[in-house]
Design a protein around this motif. Structure first.
Motif, mmCIF file in Angstrom:
data_model
loop_
_atom_site.group_PDB
_atom_site.id
_atom_site.type_symbol
_atom_site.label_atom_id
_atom_site.label_comp_id
_atom_site.label_asym_id
_atom_site.label_seq_id
_atom_site.Cartn_x
_atom_site.Cartn_y
_atom_site.Cartn_z
ATOM 1 N N THR A 58 -13.118 2.013 -4.876
ATOM 2 C CA THR A 58 -12.553 2.653 -3.424
ATOM 3 C C THR A 58 -11.411 1.777 -3.219
ATOM 4 N N GLN A 59 -10.846 0.982 -3.730
ATOM 5 C CA GLN A 59 -9.660 0.418 -3.542
ATOM 6 C C GLN A 59 -8.763 -0.018 -4.835
ATOM 7 N N MET A 85 0.927 -1.226 0.038
ATOM 8 C CA MET A 85 0.015 -0.230 0.033
ATOM 9 C C MET A 85 0.677 1.260 0.113
ATOM 10 N N ASP A 132 -1.573 2.545 -5.720
ATOM 11 C CA ASP A 132 -2.105 1.862 -4.376
ATOM 12 C C ASP A 132 -2.028 2.947 -3.250
ATOM 13 N N ARG A 179 -17.679 -0.532 -1.872
ATOM 14 C CA ARG A 179 -17.013 -1.670 -1.689
ATOM 15 C C ARG A 179 -18.068 -2.836 -1.229
ATOM 16 N N GLY A 203 -4.442 2.526 -0.685
ATOM 17 C CA GLY A 203 -5.280 1.798 0.267
ATOM 18 C C GLY A 203 -6.613 2.318 -0.058
ATOM 19 N N PRO A 204 -7.532 1.913 0.926
ATOM 20 C CA PRO A 204 -8.896 2.332 0.876
ATOM 21 C C PRO A 204 -9.201 4.114 0.794
#
Ligand code: TXA
Ligand code: MG
Length: 322
Positions: free
Chosen positions: A146-147, A1, A164, A275, A166-167
């Motif tokens: 959202t990811q 991440m 990336d 998600r 993360g969320p």
């Protein structure tokens, strides 16, 4: 991440070479392209399967940079000053002879501008040094990502790299405010709500009428749609339904369920929304379920305006498919 400096430089180079880069923002992941290049912007439309009459948001580093592309009224300036960087998109008159691809604003004489707050989005914009046109990184009409994994699933083949981060913290897309004329109009509700905007403008802000497709070509009825049909305001469930709960779940439901926020917190619900819709959709289909039922979300235009934004996404997810 974590994203290395090397990945970041690679991503910026890809943008400058007219390739597509997926990157996190505080709202959802974006599918980014050099906004100065017609060729790059055209490949965004192609990758998403997006109609070319639906303009894109141009992401810039700062309010100062935004001035190159949009004409700010005093009110627009006050709003930008208050909410940028952050999840507010301003639709403004496009500055004449600005270098932005006309395709980014789909030939309109306005442009949608936003300064994202996410540090990776900021780092990418700084490293690339060009404005970045970026819609949500999903196939047109589907659920926003959202990811990073959501992006790889849907558009992995179209992008040079996915950064990336993360969320995403907010989880639903930016508020889109048309500030190109006197009447300030919310084209898409989001986490920056009408009362928040009015506290800065000291003048009324209105919602676009539901059918104002002319205002914002992106506001097509069916959107954010999982493959399974969606049923709203469920107070019970049928056997073949998965449940998207909010607060205390329905006691009668025994099957597949996810809860947007057990404590009934709207911020948490917004961050979980896309998600959970994705997960219920794919697991529900695996189990042979026929529908996703969604419990009522408290929403009013003023008091629970974030609920209103969540309800907006759910209504489109449940709308008849075109
Ligand atoms: O949070 C967000 O805004 C995300 C992240 C990646 O920044 N982006 C996003 O972009 O949601 P997109 O393309 O999925 O949504 C942009 C919306 C569309 O509904 C589009 O119609 C509207 O903004 N829009 C863009 N330019 C416009 C313009 N000139 N006039 C009216 N509406 C415009
Ligand atoms: Mg979108």
């Amino acid at each position: 991440m974590t994203v290395s400096n090397r990945q970041l430089r690679w991503a910026a180079a890809a943008i400058l070479q007219e390739q597509l880069v997926a990157f996190p923002t505080e709202t959802v992941y974006g599918l980014g392209a050099n906004a100065l290049s017609d060729h790059a912007v055209a490949s965004v439309y192609a990758a998403k399967g997006r109609p070319q009459f639906n303009p894109l948001i141009v992401h810039v580093r700062s309010l100062e940079e935004a001035h190159y592309y949009g004409v700010f009224s005093e009110t627009a300036w006050a709003l930008a000053h208050q909410f940028w960087p952050g999840p507010l998109t301003l639709v403004l008159p496009r500055r004449e002879q600005c270098r932005l691809s006309l395709l980014a604003s789909a030939g309109l004489d306005t442009v949608a501008l936003r300064v994202p707050a996410h540090p990776l989005a900021q780092a990418l914009l700084h490293e690339a040094g060009v404005p970045v046109a970026a819609p949500s990184a999903n196939r047109s009409g589907h659920i926003s990502p959202t990811q990073a994994a959501h992006v790889i699933e849907e558009l992995g083949k179209s992008v040079a790299i996915v950064l990336d981060g993360g969320p995403c913290a907010v989880g639903i897309e930016s508020t889109v405010l048309d500030a190109s004329s006197e009447l300030l109009t919310i084209l898409r509700p989001g986490s920056i709500t009408k009362p928040m905007l009015e506290a800065t403008t000291h003048q009324p802000v209105v919602y676009a009428a539901a059918n104002s497709s002319i205002h914002s070509p992106g506001m097509l009825e069916s959107h954010y749609a999982p493959d399974l049909p969606v049923r709203l305001n469920a107070v019970d469930t049928e056997q073949n339904e998965a449940l998207l709960a909010f607060g205390v779940p329905l006691v009668s439901h025994a099957g597949l369920m996810l809860n947007l926020s057990p404590s009934g917190n709207l911020q948490e619900a917004a961050a979980n929304l896309f998600r959970m819709l994705r997960e219920l959709d794919s697991n529900g289909r695996k189990r042979g379920l026929k529908r996703i039922a969604v419990m009522p979300i408290p929403s009013s235009e003023d008091n629970s305006a974030l609920g209103y934004a969540i309800q907006d996404r759910l209504t489109r997810a449940a709308a008849p498919r075109g």
